[in-house]
Design a protein around this motif. Structure first.
Motif, PDB file in Angstrom:
ATOM      1  N   ARG A  10       0.856  -1.191   0.000  1.00 39.88           N
ATOM      2  CA  ARG A  10       0.000   0.000   0.000  1.00 39.88           C
ATOM      3  C   ARG A  10       0.888   1.236   0.000  1.00 39.88           C
ATOM      4  O   ARG A  10       1.853   1.293   0.765  1.00 39.88           O
ATOM      5  CB  ARG A  10      -0.850   0.051   1.277  1.00 39.88           C
ATOM      6  CG  ARG A  10      -1.875  -1.033   1.385  1.00 39.88           C
ATOM      7  CD  ARG A  10      -3.119  -0.663   0.598  1.00 39.88           C
ATOM      8  NE  ARG A  10      -4.029  -1.801   0.594  1.00 39.88           N
ATOM      9  CZ  ARG A  10      -5.273  -1.748   1.032  1.00 39.88           C
ATOM     10  NH1 ARG A  10      -5.779  -0.615   1.473  1.00 39.88           N
ATOM     11  NH2 ARG A  10      -6.037  -2.817   0.991  1.00 39.88           N
ATOM     12  N   ALA A  11       0.572   2.212  -0.810  1.00 43.86           N
ATOM     13  CA  ALA A  11       1.329   3.461  -0.802  1.00 43.86           C
ATOM     14  C   ALA A  11       1.001   4.248   0.465  1.00 43.86           C
ATOM     15  O   ALA A  11      -0.088   4.112   1.028  1.00 43.86           O
ATOM     16  CB  ALA A  11       0.980   4.278  -2.033  1.00 43.86           C
ATOM     17  N   THR A  12       1.941   5.079   0.896  1.00 48.63           N
ATOM     18  CA  THR A  12       1.739   5.941   2.062  1.00 48.63           C
ATOM     19  C   THR A  12       1.860   7.399   1.601  1.00 48.63           C
ATOM     20  O   THR A  12       2.366   7.657   0.495  1.00 48.63           O
ATOM     21  CB  THR A  12       2.813   5.678   3.136  1.00 48.63           C
ATOM     22  OG1 THR A  12       4.076   6.129   2.600  1.00 48.63           O
ATOM     23  CG2 THR A  12       2.905   4.211   3.488  1.00 48.63           C
ATOM     24  N   PRO A  13       1.453   8.367   2.437  1.00 52.73           N
ATOM     25  CA  PRO A  13       1.572   9.775   2.037  1.00 52.73           C
ATOM     26  C   PRO A  13       3.003  10.150   1.640  1.00 52.73           C
ATOM     27  O   PRO A  13       3.210  11.010   0.784  1.00 52.73           O
ATOM     28  CB  PRO A  13       1.115  10.531   3.289  1.00 52.73           C
ATOM     29  CG  PRO A  13       0.170   9.588   3.954  1.00 52.73           C
ATOM     30  CD  PRO A  13       0.723   8.218   3.724  1.00 52.73           C
ATOM     31  N   GLY A  14       3.984   9.472   2.214  1.00 48.82           N
ATOM     32  CA  GLY A  14       5.384   9.753   1.877  1.00 48.82           C
ATOM     33  C   GLY A  14       5.751   9.380   0.456  1.00 48.82           C
ATOM     34  O   GLY A  14       6.828   9.754  -0.034  1.00 48.82           O
ATOM     35  N   ASP A  15       4.885   8.642  -0.239  1.00 48.39           N
ATOM     36  CA  ASP A  15       5.161   8.233  -1.627  1.00 48.39           C
ATOM     37  C   ASP A  15       4.700   9.269  -2.647  1.00 48.39           C
ATOM     38  O   ASP A  15       4.881   9.060  -3.852  1.00 48.39           O
ATOM     39  CB  ASP A  15       4.432   6.911  -1.945  1.00 48.39           C
ATOM     40  CG  ASP A  15       5.020   5.725  -1.202  1.00 48.39           C
ATOM     41  OD1 ASP A  15       6.245   5.550  -1.275  1.00 48.39           O
ATOM     42  OD2 ASP A  15       4.247   4.992  -0.553  1.00 48.39           O
ATOM     43  N   ALA A  16       4.099  10.370  -2.187  1.00 50.90           N
ATOM     44  CA  ALA A  16       3.437  11.295  -3.129  1.00 50.90           C
ATOM     45  C   ALA A  16       4.371  11.764  -4.254  1.00 50.90           C
ATOM     46  O   ALA A  16       3.995  11.727  -5.430  1.00 50.90           O
ATOM     47  CB  ALA A  16       2.855  12.484  -2.379  1.00 50.90           C
ATOM     48  N   ALA A  17       5.566  12.195  -3.904  1.00 48.63           N
ATOM     49  CA  ALA A  17       6.457  12.757  -4.934  1.00 48.63           C
ATOM     50  C   ALA A  17       6.913  11.679  -5.919  1.00 48.63           C
ATOM     51  O   ALA A  17       6.882  11.895  -7.145  1.00 48.63           O
ATOM     52  CB  ALA A  17       7.661  13.422  -4.282  1.00 48.63           C
ATOM     53  N   PRO A  50       2.944  16.301  -7.318  1.00 48.42           N
ATOM     54  CA  PRO A  50       2.978  15.884  -5.907  1.00 48.42           C
ATOM     55  C   PRO A  50       1.724  16.280  -5.130  1.00 48.42           C
ATOM     56  O   PRO A  50       1.217  15.477  -4.325  1.00 48.42           O
ATOM     57  CB  PRO A  50       4.219  16.601  -5.369  1.00 48.42           C
ATOM     58  CG  PRO A  50       5.101  16.773  -6.568  1.00 48.42           C
ATOM     59  CD  PRO A  50       4.180  16.989  -7.731  1.00 48.42           C
ATOM     60  N   ALA A  51       1.177  17.480  -5.358  1.00 45.71           N
ATOM     61  CA  ALA A  51       0.002  17.909  -4.583  1.00 45.71           C
ATOM     62  C   ALA A  51      -1.199  17.034  -4.930  1.00 45.71           C
ATOM     63  O   ALA A  51      -1.973  16.619  -4.050  1.00 45.71           O
ATOM     64  CB  ALA A  51      -0.302  19.371  -4.871  1.00 45.71           C
ATOM     65  N   ARG A  52      -1.349  16.751  -6.218  1.00 47.65           N
ATOM     66  CA  ARG A  52      -2.492  15.946  -6.657  1.00 47.65           C
ATOM     67  C   ARG A  52      -2.383  14.503  -6.116  1.00 47.65           C
ATOM     68  O   ARG A  52      -3.325  13.969  -5.548  1.00 47.65           O
ATOM     69  CB  ARG A  52      -2.552  15.935  -8.194  1.00 47.65           C
ATOM     70  CG  ARG A  52      -3.804  15.279  -8.732  1.00 47.65           C
ATOM     71  CD  ARG A  52      -4.066  15.721 -10.133  1.00 47.65           C
ATOM     72  NE  ARG A  52      -4.607  17.048 -10.178  1.00 47.65           N
ATOM     73  CZ  ARG A  52      -5.910  17.320 -10.244  1.00 47.65           C
ATOM     74  NH1 ARG A  52      -6.786  16.345 -10.258  1.00 47.65           N
ATOM     75  NH2 ARG A  52      -6.330  18.552 -10.299  1.00 47.65           N
ATOM     76  N   GLN A  53      -1.227  13.883  -6.298  1.00 48.11           N
ATOM     77  CA  GLN A  53      -1.078  12.500  -5.809  1.00 48.11           C
ATOM     78  C   GLN A  53      -1.142  12.459  -4.284  1.00 48.11           C
ATOM     79  O   GLN A  53      -1.652  11.502  -3.711  1.00 48.11           O
ATOM     80  CB  GLN A  53       0.221  11.877  -6.345  1.00 48.11           C
ATOM     81  CG  GLN A  53       0.041  11.149  -7.692  1.00 48.11           C
ATOM     82  CD  GLN A  53      -0.402  12.049  -8.831  1.00 48.11           C
ATOM     83  OE1 GLN A  53       0.299  12.972  -9.193  1.00 48.11           O
ATOM     84  NE2 GLN A  53      -1.580  11.793  -9.387  1.00 48.11           N
ATOM     85  N   SER A  54      -0.661  13.516  -3.623  1.00 46.09           N
ATOM     86  CA  SER A  54      -0.756  13.573  -2.167  1.00 46.09           C
ATOM     87  C   SER A  54      -2.233  13.562  -1.738  1.00 46.09           C
ATOM     88  O   SER A  54      -2.625  12.840  -0.804  1.00 46.09           O
ATOM     89  CB  SER A  54      -0.054  14.846  -1.695  1.00 46.09           C
ATOM     90  OG  SER A  54      -0.109  14.923  -0.319  1.00 46.09           O
ATOM     91  N   ALA A  55      -3.060  14.324  -2.439  1.00 42.70           N
ATOM     92  CA  ALA A  55      -4.494  14.351  -2.121  1.00 42.70           C
ATOM     93  C   ALA A  55      -5.119  12.980  -2.380  1.00 42.70           C
ATOM     94  O   ALA A  55      -5.960  12.506  -1.608  1.00 42.70           O
ATOM     95  CB  ALA A  55      -5.186  15.420  -2.960  1.00 42.70           C
ATOM     96  N   GLY A  61     -11.549   7.088  -0.478  1.00 41.78           N
ATOM     97  CA  GLY A  61     -12.217   6.358  -1.551  1.00 41.78           C
ATOM     98  C   GLY A  61     -11.253   5.821  -2.603  1.00 41.78           C
ATOM     99  O   GLY A  61     -11.678   5.256  -3.611  1.00 41.78           O
ATOM    100  N   ILE A  62      -9.972   6.029  -2.373  1.00 42.38           N
ATOM    101  CA  ILE A  62      -8.949   5.579  -3.334  1.00 42.38           C
ATOM    102  C   ILE A  62      -7.952   4.678  -2.607  1.00 42.38           C
ATOM    103  O   ILE A  62      -7.492   5.011  -1.517  1.00 42.38           O
ATOM    104  CB  ILE A  62      -8.211   6.793  -3.945  1.00 42.38           C
ATOM    105  CG1 ILE A  62      -9.180   7.637  -4.786  1.00 42.38           C
ATOM    106  CG2 ILE A  62      -7.013   6.348  -4.797  1.00 42.38           C
ATOM    107  CD1 ILE A  62      -8.584   8.939  -5.301  1.00 42.38           C
ATOM    108  N   VAL A  63      -7.648   3.527  -3.225  1.00 45.51           N
ATOM    109  CA  VAL A  63      -6.586   2.648  -2.712  1.00 45.51           C
ATOM    110  C   VAL A  63      -5.443   2.698  -3.712  1.00 45.51           C
ATOM    111  O   VAL A  63      -5.655   2.489  -4.905  1.00 45.51           O
ATOM    112  CB  VAL A  63      -7.073   1.178  -2.613  1.00 45.51           C
ATOM    113  CG1 VAL A  63      -5.936   0.272  -2.167  1.00 45.51           C
ATOM    114  CG2 VAL A  63      -8.255   1.061  -1.678  1.00 45.51           C
TER     115      VAL A  63
END
Ligand SMILES: CC(C)(COP(=O)(O)OP(=O)(O)OC[C@H]1O[C@@H](n2cnc3c(N)ncnc32)[C@H](O)[C@@H]1OP(=O)(O)O)[C@@H](O)C(=O)NCCC(=O)NCCS
Length: 174
Positions: A10-17, A50-55, A61-63
């Motif tokens: 599972r991705a975590t918020p730290g993966d956004a960039a 990064p901002a979009r993927q972070s959101a 509702g998204i995995v």
């Protein structure tokens, strides 16, 4: 050819960039040659960053699943809850929204493992049906999804920048 084994997580918020970079790169690799630079630029600017993927990573509702390959990502998949097209008839549908593997990792089983984890995650969320939309000319993806048990049931419009394209809608029971 890439050599290190991958693991799906599972991705975590730290993966956004890194997810944003991977998502833009794999989209460009897959579709750049079929579209104008203007349409590609518009699509990339409105869907990745990064901002979009972070959101997205914070959206319940998204995995998002990622395939780790050493210290890089080899691919990712995203499931999204929402309304399914009318041609999706099965119970409790969930969308396999994005599914992308780095070119170096095509044909090496990463996509198969990512799909297995995606189906598992969808079932864990209580979905009975999984559906996706894939460009009608994306032969490799169509073949891959058929191999994974998906069946074409209809069509859906897709806007790439200003270009209206046709996606095949495919479904699979869970
Ligand atoms: C779609 C994708 C995830 C599939 O992963 P993959 O590792 O390439 O898939 P596989 O190699 O296991 O399967 C693809 C199948 O397509 C077929 N195929 C291979 N090359 C092909 C080609 N050039 N044209 C048409 N079909 C092809 C084969 O049947 C192959 O299965 P097989 O080798 O077991 O017979 C990957 O190619 C990808 O990320 N593509 C770019 C992004 C993309 O299009 N994503 C889907 C968006 S909806």
């Amino acid at each position: 050819m890439a050599e290190r084994l991958t693991a799906i997580r599972r991705a975590t918020p730290g993966d956004a960039a890194s997810l944003a970079a991977l998502a833009a790169r794999t989209f460009r690799d897959a579709f750049e040659r079929h579209n104008t630079p203007e349409d590609m630029a518009l699509y990339l600017a409105t869907n990745y960053g990064p901002a979009r993927q972070s959101a997205e990573l914070r959206d319940e509702g998204i995995v998002t699943l990622v395939a780790d390959a050493g210290d890089a990502l080899a691919g990712y998949a995203q499931l999204r809850e929402g309304t399914a097209p009318d041609c999706v008839l099965g119970p409790s549908p969930i969308e396999l929204w994005r599914f992308y593997v780095e070119r170096d990792w095509h044909g090496q089983g990463v996509a198969r493992d990512l799909m297995a984890s995606s189906l598992e995650a969808a079932a864990e969320r209580g979905a009975g049906t999984i559906w996706l939309a894939v460009w009608e000319r994306n032969e490799r993806a169509l073949a891959f999804y058929r191999k994974c048990g998906f069946e074409a049931v209809g069509e859906k419009a897709f806007l790439l920048g200003t270009d209206r394209q046709t996606d095949r809608v495919m479904v699979r029971a869970l």
